[in-house]
Design a protein around this motif. Structure first.
Motif, PDB file in Angstrom:
ATOM      1  N   GLN A  44       0.835  -1.205   0.000  1.00  0.00           N
ATOM      2  CA  GLN A  44       0.000   0.000   0.000  1.00  0.00           C
ATOM      3  C   GLN A  44       0.871   1.258   0.000  1.00  0.00           C
ATOM      4  N   GLU A  48       0.944   4.184  -2.781  1.00  0.00           N
ATOM      5  CA  GLU A  48       0.644   5.577  -2.414  1.00  0.00           C
ATOM      6  C   GLU A  48       1.798   6.530  -2.730  1.00  0.00           C
ATOM      7  N   ARG A  51       1.458   7.904  -5.960  1.00  0.00           N
ATOM      8  CA  ARG A  51       0.217   8.636  -6.264  1.00  0.00           C
ATOM      9  C   ARG A  51      -0.011   9.897  -5.463  1.00  0.00           C
ATOM     10  N   VAL A  57       1.882  10.403   2.697  1.00  0.00           N
ATOM     11  CA  VAL A  57       2.027   8.960   2.933  1.00  0.00           C
ATOM     12  C   VAL A  57       2.644   8.728   4.317  1.00  0.00           C
TER      13      VAL A  57
END
Ligand SMILES: [Mg+2]
Length: 209
Positions: A44, A48, A51, A57
């Motif tokens: 994850q 992230e 993105r 994050v």
């Protein structure tokens, strides 16, 4: 109302970050794994990092201050020197006659290397890099500043990006038309936000406004 200016995000809007991300961020991912993040959470985090701004994050995954600082130190020096390609539908953007801008958030050296490797300088009137390690400015501030400096009214402008919580939100707060680019159709539609997956659709949207 004919739009005069279109402001684009860079990451996952002009090119797909995962295309370069696993290579580019390898030292960062190693650092985070050493700090004890593994498995699903690591997957994850990787997703992230490609993105959203790193600072977000780090906050969401409760990185320690030491890990956050070490990561930032590393990220400030990272640049990408390999081959890069924009999305295949980028040619539609190149042909648009509008005043075009890029506003991107990230580490200056890294964002500049992407701009250079993609050869974007001639396609855009201005390219703005907001580096959260050196400024408190937000995308909303920079959008407003561009609009003020060039005398654009909110209805003259369109803002295009992949992040609902960043450029799309800022556009809406400024009363500017926001177009959500979701190339991989990752996200569910949200009422009140026009979503496209190809810049061919951008032309249609411009024609309908
Ligand atoms: Mg983006």
């Amino acid at each position: 109302m004919r739009k005069k200016a279109i402001i684009f995000d860079l990451d996952n809007t002009i090119f797909p970050v995962p295309q370069i991300g696993y290579t580019l961020f390898a030292p960062l991912f190693a650092l985070i794994e050493q700090a004890g993040y593994h498995g699903n959470e690591m997957d994850q985090i990787k997703d992230e990092v490609m993105r959203m701004p790193f600072q977000r994050v780090a906050q969401e995954h409760n990185f320690s201050e030491t890990l956050t600082n070490k990561s930032i130190e590393l990220l400030q020096e990272l640049a990408y020197n390999g081959d890069m390609e924009s999305y295949e539908d980028y040619a539609h953007i190149q042909r648009l006659p509008h005043d075009k801008y890029i506003v991107t958030t990230g580490f200056r050296k890294m964002q500049q290397s992407k701009v250079d490797r993609l050869g974007l300088a001639n396609d855009f009137k201005e390219i703005h890099i907001i580096d959260p390690t050196t400024t408190k400015q937000t995308k909303k501030d920079v959008f407003a500043e561009i609009m003020h400096r060039h005398g654009y009214k909110p209805e003259d402008v369109m803002i295009v990006g992949d992040d609902l919580h960043s450029e799309i939100k800022a556009a809406q707060e400024l009363g500017v038309y926001a177009l959500w680019y979701d190339k991989e159709e990752r996200y569910k539609p949200v009422p009140g936000v026009k979503k496209i997956k190809d810049y061919g659709e951008l032309l249609k949207v411009l024609g309908s406004l």
